[in-house]
Each structure stands twice: as C-alpha cells, then as structure tokens.
Design an enzyme around this catalytic site. Structure first.
Site: not given
Ligand code: 5GP
Ligand code: 5GP
Length: 242
Positions: A16, A43, A127, A131, A134-135
C-alpha cells in the site's frame, strides 16, 4: 479448516502507498514506531485461486469464505456464490511474537500499520497477526517463513517507490500519471506485470493505492498477474506525497 494448504494457485503480494491510505476522508494513524518511511508498505501475502470456484451456500465453512457473488445467468439474475481465495484456514493457529522475534525490526520498518483502530499509536503486531490468521494460515508456510518471504519480496528491485521514481513517477500534489505507465515501469523493473488498485482522496480524486504483485506458490518467484482485477481506476491517477 476452510481449505487445505495446497489448494491455492499463486500469491498476491500486496503493498500500500501510505500517502493514499492517509489522505482519504477516514485519515490514518502512525504506529508506536513513528511515521513510516515514504515507501510502499506491505499489506499482505495472500494465497489466491487462479479461478474463482462455486461454493455451497450453506455450511459454516463456506459462509466464512464467500468472497464474491457473481451473476450466473444474466437473464434470470441467478446468483451463485464464488470463492476466489482461501482464508482463515486454521483459526487456532495464532501468531506467536516469539516466532518472528528476529524479524520484528524489519517488519516494523516494512509492514507498518496505518490503522487508527485502538486510537492509533498501536503496535503493528496486531496487523501482522490479523494477516497471518486470515491469509498466512492458508499459505502452507510456517509463521517465520511466511513473514520472511514477504520481507524478501519487498526488498526485490530496490522497492516500488524507487522503481516509479526512476521512471519519473514521483509523489506530487497535482501531477497525474498514466496507469499504464505505472504498470509498465513496475513490469520493466521486476520482469512481471502487476495489478493496480486505486482509492479516492478526500476530494474524490482517484489515486494509486495498492500494487498487487503475483508470486508463484514457492513464495519467491514473481510472475505476471493474469487475473483481471477491478482496480477502480483507468487512465490517469495521482500519487500523493506522504
Ligand atoms: P477489499 O474489499 O478492501 O478489496 O478487501 C478486503 C480484504 O479482502 C483484503 O484486505 C483481503 O484480506 C481480502 N481480499 C480482497 N481482494 C482479495 C484478493 O483478490 N485475493 C485475496 N486472497 N484476498 C483478497
Ligand atoms: P484486509 O482484510 O483488508 O486484509 O485487512 C485489513 C484489516 O487490517 C482491517 O481490519 C484494518 O483495520 C487492518 N489494518 C491494520 N493496519 C492496516 C493498514 O495499514 N492498512 C490496511 N489496509 N489495513 C490495516
């Protein structure tokens, strides 16, 4: 688990531009480590399918991973749920700070949070943990390898801001740049075509927000992005200062 580790086809490595995250009407906050560098920040590293897949409408696992709804048949407006990437593959696999201890300085510099959640001034660890959950849990990589892979990718070719500057694309309050010029500069320097995503500043002007680089399953080889992406921009865009 929502999806097996070996189910995805490639990664999106997403960075980003902080100038474009911060100048929207929502604003941004700096992390406890202070104002990040005027460089693209990570990101995430997101496992992705080459093709969206139809998925069952019911079941707790499907419900958690529905990412897109497409028109199956225009005339009947039949909608079918699609899953375009795996996510949250193991919700009991929390990020352990000690596993990435040796990377924290590097992560603070290259993967800073700009979110104002919790009033700002917070740690970027939240953060990273988000991440990861989720990923990262769908990547097939361990915690340390996942974050090390992202940092290695970011270091390639000297960083995106430098690549763009070398092509005359520098942050500016009023300049507009051809999206094709931005894509071309990155493709030339990295050897792989990226996808680009835009957002809007507080005045509604379109600006470059995120660069998506495509990476093969090994986590280190850049490949052309072949999937079309609705990047919410075309023609020319701004690259605001940070
Ligand atoms: P947004 O709706 O803001 O584009 O995306 C919200 C979140 O969904 C992203 O931060 C990311 O976690 C996930 N996401 C969005 N687009 C993609 C994609 O193309 N691939 C993957 N793997 N995740 C995505
Ligand atoms: P996504 O689901 O879009 O991958 O991740 C976005 C989530 O991470 C949001 O909940 C957002 O609040 C949080 N987040 C924390 N720091 C940042 C940041 O610097 N940029 C973005 N895009 N999201 C962040």
């Amino acid at each position: 688990t929502a999806a097996a580790d070996d189910e995805f086809d490639f990664f999106y490595f997403v960075q980003q531009w902080p100038g474009s995250f911060c100048d929207t009407d929502r604003g941004c906050c700096f992390p406890d480590t202070g104002k990040p560098a005027a460089e693209f920040g990570i990101h995430g590293l997101w496992p992705n399918y080459a093709k969206c897949r139809p998925t069952a409408d019911d079941g707790p696992e499907a419900a958690a991973s529905i990412d897109m709804v497409v028109d199956d048949d225009g005339s009947h407006h039949h909608r079918r749920r699609q899953k375009c990437w795996p996510e949250y593959c193991n919700n009991s696999n929390n990020l352990h700070p000690w596993e990435i201890k040796d990377l924290i300085k590097d992560l603070d510099a290259n993967w800073p949070t700009l979110s104002c959640k919790g009033g700002g001034g917070g740690s970027s660890m939240e953060f990273w943990a988000y991440e990861w959950k989720k990923h990262g849990t769908c990547s097939g990589l361990g915690q340390h390898d996942y974050f090390a892979a992202a940092l290695d990718l970011k270091r390639r070719d000297g960083g995106l801001a430098g690549i763009l500057a070398a092509a005359g694309i520098v942050p500016s309050e009023d300049e507009r740049y051809l999206l094709s010029g931005i894509r071309g500069a990155i493709a030339n320097a990295t050897g792989a075509i990226p996808n680009l995503e835009c957002n809007r500043d507080a005045f509604g002007e379109t600006q470059l927000y995120q660069v998506y680089q495509c990476v093969s399953r090994d986590g280190r080889t850049l490949v052309d992005c072949l999937l079309p992406m609705s990047g919410k921009c075309s023609g020319t865009v701004k690259l605001p200062p940070f």
